[in-house]
Each structure stands twice: as structure tokens, then as C-alpha cells.
Design a protein around this motif. Structure first.
Motif, PDB file in Angstrom:
ATOM      1  N   GLY A 189       0.870  -1.175   0.000  1.00 32.20           N
ATOM      2  CA  GLY A 189       0.000   0.000   0.000  1.00 32.20           C
ATOM      3  C   GLY A 189       0.902   1.218   0.000  1.00 32.20           C
ATOM      4  O   GLY A 189       2.031   1.160   0.494  1.00 32.20           O
TER       5      GLY A 189
ATOM      6  N   LEU B 146       7.544   1.052   6.179  1.00 29.49           N
ATOM      7  CA  LEU B 146       8.253   2.313   6.037  1.00 29.49           C
ATOM      8  C   LEU B 146       7.738   3.306   7.067  1.00 29.49           C
ATOM      9  O   LEU B 146       6.545   3.302   7.408  1.00 29.49           O
ATOM     10  CB  LEU B 146       8.034   2.911   4.638  1.00 29.49           C
ATOM     11  CG  LEU B 146       8.970   2.398   3.545  1.00 29.49           C
ATOM     12  CD1 LEU B 146       8.585   0.985   3.128  1.00 29.49           C
ATOM     13  CD2 LEU B 146       8.932   3.332   2.344  1.00 29.49           C
TER      14      LEU B 146
ATOM     15  N   THR C 230       3.529   3.799   7.468  1.00 29.73           N
ATOM     16  CA  THR C 230       2.657   4.224   8.570  1.00 29.73           C
ATOM     17  C   THR C 230       2.244   5.660   8.282  1.00 29.73           C
ATOM     18  O   THR C 230       3.084   6.481   7.913  1.00 29.73           O
ATOM     19  CB  THR C 230       3.399   4.145   9.914  1.00 29.73           C
ATOM     20  OG1 THR C 230       3.781   2.792  10.123  1.00 29.73           O
ATOM     21  CG2 THR C 230       2.524   4.616  11.060  1.00 29.73           C
ATOM     22  N   LEU C 231       0.965   5.942   8.433  1.00 29.23           N
ATOM     23  CA  LEU C 231       0.482   7.298   8.131  1.00 29.23           C
ATOM     24  C   LEU C 231      -0.388   7.794   9.284  1.00 29.23           C
ATOM     25  O   LEU C 231      -0.561   7.076  10.278  1.00 29.23           O
ATOM     26  CB  LEU C 231      -0.241   7.290   6.775  1.00 29.23           C
ATOM     27  CG  LEU C 231       0.747   6.992   5.623  1.00 29.23           C
ATOM     28  CD1 LEU C 231       0.056   6.495   4.385  1.00 29.23           C
ATOM     29  CD2 LEU C 231       1.589   8.216   5.300  1.00 29.23           C
ATOM     30  N   GLY C 232      -0.904   9.006   9.153  1.00 28.60           N
ATOM     31  CA  GLY C 232      -1.686   9.578  10.261  1.00 28.60           C
ATOM     32  C   GLY C 232      -0.829   9.583  11.519  1.00 28.60           C
ATOM     33  O   GLY C 232       0.372   9.835  11.475  1.00 28.60           O
TER      34      GLY C 232
ATOM     35  N   TYR D   8       8.212  10.989  13.597  1.00 28.91           N
ATOM     36  CA  TYR D   8       7.195  10.141  14.244  1.00 28.91           C
ATOM     37  C   TYR D   8       7.853   9.098  15.147  1.00 28.91           C
ATOM     38  O   TYR D   8       7.511   7.914  15.116  1.00 28.91           O
ATOM     39  CB  TYR D   8       6.320   9.454  13.176  1.00 28.91           C
ATOM     40  CG  TYR D   8       5.574  10.436  12.302  1.00 28.91           C
ATOM     41  CD1 TYR D   8       4.341  10.951  12.701  1.00 28.91           C
ATOM     42  CD2 TYR D   8       6.105  10.877  11.091  1.00 28.91           C
ATOM     43  CE1 TYR D   8       3.653  11.860  11.911  1.00 28.91           C
ATOM     44  CE2 TYR D   8       5.430  11.786  10.290  1.00 28.91           C
ATOM     45  CZ  TYR D   8       4.209  12.281  10.712  1.00 28.91           C
ATOM     46  OH  TYR D   8       3.526  13.188   9.940  1.00 28.91           O
TER      47      TYR D   8
ATOM     48  N   ASN E 189       6.587   5.791  -1.975  1.00 30.83           N
ATOM     49  CA  ASN E 189       7.823   5.183  -1.453  1.00 30.83           C
ATOM     50  C   ASN E 189       7.718   3.667  -1.321  1.00 30.83           C
ATOM     51  O   ASN E 189       8.655   2.940  -1.655  1.00 30.83           O
ATOM     52  CB  ASN E 189       8.175   5.767  -0.077  1.00 30.83           C
ATOM     53  CG  ASN E 189       8.621   7.206  -0.151  1.00 30.83           C
ATOM     54  OD1 ASN E 189       9.074   7.664  -1.187  1.00 30.83           O
ATOM     55  ND2 ASN E 189       8.482   7.934   0.944  1.00 30.83           N
TER      56      ASN E 189
HETATM   57  C1  LIG Z   1       0.733  12.652   7.097  1.00 35.53           C
HETATM   58  C2  LIG Z   1       1.836  11.682   7.406  1.00 35.53           C
HETATM   59  C3  LIG Z   1       1.784  10.937   8.570  1.00 35.53           C
HETATM   60  C4  LIG Z   1       2.821  10.033   8.885  1.00 35.53           C
HETATM   61  N1  LIG Z   1       2.756   9.313  10.071  1.00 35.53           N
HETATM   62  C5  LIG Z   1       3.764   8.467  10.378  1.00 35.53           C
HETATM   63  C6  LIG Z   1       3.747   7.724  11.598  1.00 35.53           C
HETATM   64  O1  LIG Z   1       2.819   7.836  12.412  1.00 35.53           O
HETATM   65  N2  LIG Z   1       4.772   6.894  11.858  1.00 35.53           N
HETATM   66  C7  LIG Z   1       5.840   6.734  10.995  1.00 35.53           C
HETATM   67  O2  LIG Z   1       6.746   5.961  11.288  1.00 35.53           O
HETATM   68  N3  LIG Z   1       5.882   7.426   9.827  1.00 35.53           N
HETATM   69  C8  LIG Z   1       4.887   8.274   9.499  1.00 35.53           C
HETATM   70  N4  LIG Z   1       4.925   8.971   8.305  1.00 35.53           N
HETATM   71  C9  LIG Z   1       6.055   8.767   7.389  1.00 35.53           C
HETATM   72  C10 LIG Z   1       5.721   7.817   6.218  1.00 35.53           C
HETATM   73  O3  LIG Z   1       5.443   6.507   6.680  1.00 35.53           O
HETATM   74  C11 LIG Z   1       6.897   7.770   5.252  1.00 35.53           C
HETATM   75  O4  LIG Z   1       7.105   9.047   4.715  1.00 35.53           O
HETATM   76  C12 LIG Z   1       6.732   6.757   4.144  1.00 35.53           C
HETATM   77  O5  LIG Z   1       7.941   6.650   3.422  1.00 35.53           O
HETATM   78  C13 LIG Z   1       5.592   7.093   3.198  1.00 35.53           C
HETATM   79  O6  LIG Z   1       5.404   6.003   2.326  1.00 35.53           O
HETATM   80  P1  LIG Z   1       4.496   6.076   1.001  1.00 35.53           P
HETATM   81  O7  LIG Z   1       5.194   7.054   0.062  1.00 35.53           O
HETATM   82  O8  LIG Z   1       4.534   4.698   0.450  1.00 35.53           O
HETATM   83  O9  LIG Z   1       3.131   6.525   1.371  1.00 35.53           O
HETATM   84  C14 LIG Z   1       3.905   9.871   7.995  1.00 35.53           C
HETATM   85  C15 LIG Z   1       3.946  10.628   6.806  1.00 35.53           C
HETATM   86  C16 LIG Z   1       2.936  11.520   6.510  1.00 35.53           C
HETATM   87  C17 LIG Z   1       3.010  12.309   5.230  1.00 35.53           C
END
Ligand SMILES: Cc1cc2nc3c(=O)[nH]c(=O)nc-3n(C[C@H](O)[C@H](O)[C@H](O)COP(=O)(O)O)c2cc1C
Length: 170
Positions: free
Chosen positions: A9, A88, A56-58, A94, A14
């Protein structure tokens, strides 16, 4: 059909990019790659060997498409399946919920008969406060931080793929 299904996902790409690195490391001919935004549990059920990847997001949350799919994986019989996980995150921004999404998938799968491999991943070399992705001080899968440690990614992938090779019959 290839023998390994890699399901990722992603919000900003990334985790897809890492999926492609992993596939290159293992071999294009043995891995089929899927974005979980476009799959059903039946797609997952077809594979004996699986790799699941999530950012991980949010605030320590699973990526949205994984949030939709994960509860539906209850319908998949994981008996005889081998699963490896990668996550990731961003340890600087975070550090209190670093790669929690990895832990969320792990805790869902640990309730199934799946054989989970690729864990016991040392947390040495990462600098964070807390993570749901840890068990007894080690990560439950490969952990990558493209925001702060992208320079370490290729070596980490190579090491992890070597770790899972035997479990995946490669
Ligand atoms: C809005 C937002 C919230 C995030 N929350 C977390 C988090 O709670 N924990 C963490 O380890 N990384 C967090 N990240 C970092 C993302 O996991 C990281 O940038 C990742 O490489 C994004 O992968 P993607 O491009 O596949 O979505 C967050 C990034 C964003 C933009």
C-alpha cells in the motif's frame, strides 16, 4: 503465475518503489506485485509465499488501502502460507509511533496459521522512542526510513532478502 505475491500500500509512492527494489533483489520472474488498492482477498489467497509492505500514516496508522483490505483477509485461509513483512516510516518526525503500521499487520497475521518470517530484524541503527513494530526489542519485519536513512535502504533490502531466501524456497 509467479510463486511469490508482493502486496504493498502507498500514499506517496515510497512503498511502491521499495517493492520494486525487493522484486529486483529476489528476481522478476518469481514475484508478482500488487497495489492493495486494487486487490481482493482472493488475489492474496492464490499465493503460498507472500510479502506485505506498508507505510505508517496519520498518527501511527495503517495506510488507508491496507485499512480496507486487512479486515477482509479474515476470509483467507493462511494455512501453509509463509508471509514476510516490511514497513516504512519516519523515525525523526514520528519517533513515538515509528512504523506502527508494520506492527498492526503483524498482530493481525499472528492470529492466523501463517508462518511469519523476516522478523527478528535488529532495531540497532534506528533512533526512535516507541514502535508497535517491535517484539522483544527487534522489529517484526524489514524497516526502512526513506525520509532520513534512504542511503541505507539498498543494503538493508539485500540483507533482508538473504534472510528470507531459505524460508521462501529460493
Ligand atoms: C501525514 C503523514 C503521517 C505520517 N505518520 C507516520 C507515523 O505515524 N509513523 C511513521 O513511522 N511514519 C509516518 N509517516 C512517514 C511515512 O510513513 C513515510 O514518509 C513513508 O515513506 C511514506 O510512504 P508512502 O510514500 O509509500 O506513502 C507519515 C507521513 C505523513 C506524510
Amino acid at each position: 503465475m509467479a510463486k511469490i505475491g508482493l502486496f504493498y500500500g502507498t500514499d506517496t509512492g515510497n512503498t511502491r518503489k521499495i517493492a520494486k527494489f525487493i522484486v529486483r533483489q529476489i528476481g522478476d520472474d518469481v514475484v508478482d506485485i500488487f497495489n492493495v488498492a486494487k486487490v481482493t482477498p482472493e488475489d492474496v489467497a492464490k499465493y503460498e509465499f507472500l510479502i506485505f509492505g506498508t507505510p505508517t500514516l496519520g498518527d501511527g496508522e495503517l495506510q488507508d488501502d491496507w485499512q480496507m483490505l486487512l479486515p477482509n483477509l479474515d476470509s483467507v485461509d493462511f494455512t501453509g502460507k509463509t508471509v514476510a513483512l516490511y514497513g516504512l516510516g519516519d523515525q525523526n518526525a514520528y519517533g513515538h509511533e515509528f512504523v506502527d503500521g508494520l506492527g498492526i499487520i503483524y498482530h493481525a497475521l499472528v492470529k492466523t496459521p501463517a508462518k511469519l518470517v523476516g522478523g527478528g530484524w535488529s532495531s540497532d541503527g534506528y533512533d526512535f522512542e516507541k514502535s508497535k513494530g517491535l517484539i522483544d526489542g527487534d522489529f517484526v519485519g524489514l524497516v526502512l526510513d526513506q525520509d532520513n536513512q534512504a542511503d541505507l535502504t539498498k543494503d538493508r533490502i539485500a540483507q533482508w532478502v538473504d534472510q528470507i531466501r531459505g524460508d521462501f524456497g529460493l
